[in-house]
Design an enzyme around this catalytic site. Structure first.
Site, PDB file in Angstrom:
ATOM      1  N   ASP A 111       0.843  -1.202   0.000  1.00 39.26           N
ATOM      2  CA  ASP A 111       0.000   0.000   0.000  1.00 39.26           C
ATOM      3  C   ASP A 111       0.873   1.244   0.000  1.00 39.26           C
ATOM      4  OD1 ASP A 111      -2.098  -1.760   0.460  1.00 39.26           O
ATOM      5  OD2 ASP A 111      -2.127  -1.369   2.620  1.00 39.26           O
TER       6      ASP A 111
HETATM    7  N1  URA Z   1      -1.223  -5.973   3.835  1.00 41.12           N
HETATM    8  C1  URA Z   1      -1.682  -4.715   3.847  1.00 41.12           C
HETATM    9  O1  URA Z   1      -2.724  -4.447   4.439  1.00 41.12           O
HETATM   10  N2  URA Z   1      -0.983  -3.760   3.210  1.00 41.12           N
HETATM   11  C2  URA Z   1       0.168  -4.010   2.565  1.00 41.12           C
HETATM   12  O2  URA Z   1       0.779  -3.086   2.008  1.00 41.12           O
HETATM   13  C3  URA Z   1       0.644  -5.328   2.579  1.00 41.12           C
HETATM   14  C4  URA Z   1      -0.077  -6.294   3.212  1.00 41.12           C
END
Ligand code: URA
Length: 245
Positions: A111
């Site tokens: 993310d």
């Molecule tokens: N899980 C998440 O919620 N975000 C990420 O970036 C990776 C795994």
């Protein structure tokens, strides 16, 4: 790719320019092999790993050959996408690498507000091998939580029965290792959308910060600062498939 390539095709595919542009570069003497200028843009070259050191373009060693893999320390605030607005992970790499064919892509995504170990490759087989749920490649995250852990989260995550909102298939078992009331390692083998944040939401908590430090047995190197990247060698690629949990 084949073991030989036309010089102009090789350079164009590595992003040095359109075919005509790289042909002009070769004719202008800007491309050398073992120090001697190459005259014929259409000559065939054996594409061997030593080519990267022997072939120079404009005085600099050739870019990594196709089949490259990179580890990047993804900073907060950059997006794993080729085309979204704002800063992209590809902006952290040399501009020429954006024009490569085959293209460089992230192996899975983090993310925008997650930091840590992110892999990129132009090798489709490697990409699929890492993200395939069948391989169960473990990914470890450090989660900082809004509320103290209650104690039963580890059992629920390990159960293989936890359902995420809006999904109809339970999550594969995951491993929680609390470090303090509001921080924990969480190791998962899948890569569902916002998986870690949604897992903690499913047990009534909220992730305030998230950082990935390990994939398989490959750790984010301590001396790789946010925004920096490193080419991976064969041993590091092999380490992705050595489970550590
Ligand atoms: N899980 C998440 O919620 N975000 C990420 O970036 C990776 C795994």
């Amino acid at each position: 790719m084949s073991s030989t390539s036309r010089l102009d095709r090789l350079l164009a595919n590595l992003g040095y320019g359109a075919r005509r542009e790289v042909q002009q570069m070769v004719r202008a003497g800007a491309v050398t092999l073992d120090g001697a200028p190459l005259a014929q843009p259409d000559m065939r070259l054996a594409v061997t790993s030593d080519l990267q050191l022997r072939l120079h373009v404009g005085g600099a060693p050739l870019d990594p050959l196709p089949g490259m893999a990179l580890m990047l320390h993804k900073p907060l605030g950059v997006t794993c996408s080729h085309k979204e607005a704002g800063e992209l992970v590809y902006d952290l790499l040399p501009a020429r690498w954006r024009a490569r064919d085959p293209a460089l892509s992230t192996i899975g995504r983090l993310d925008k507000e997650t930091s840590g170990l992110l892999l990129l490759t132009d090798d489709g087989a490697l990409l699929h091998k890492v993200i395939s749920p069948k391989r169960h490649v473990p990914k470890r995250y450090l989660a900082t939580l809004a509320h103290p852990l209650q104690g039963e989260e580890g059992v629920r995550f390990a159960s293989g029965e936890l359902m995420l909102e809006g999904e109809d298939k339970p999550l594969a078992p995951a491993t929680l290792e609390p470090l303090s009331p509001t921080t924990a390692w969480l190791t998962v083998t899948e890569g569902r959308y916002h998986q870690v944040r949604r897992m903690f939401a499913a047990v009534g908590n909220h992730v305030e910060a998230l950082h990935r430090d390990r994939i398989g047995a490959l750790n984010l190197p301590e001396h790789l600062p946010p925004g920096a990247y490193r080419l991976m060698d064969e041993g590091q690629i092999a380490a992705l498939f050595e489970a550590r949990t």
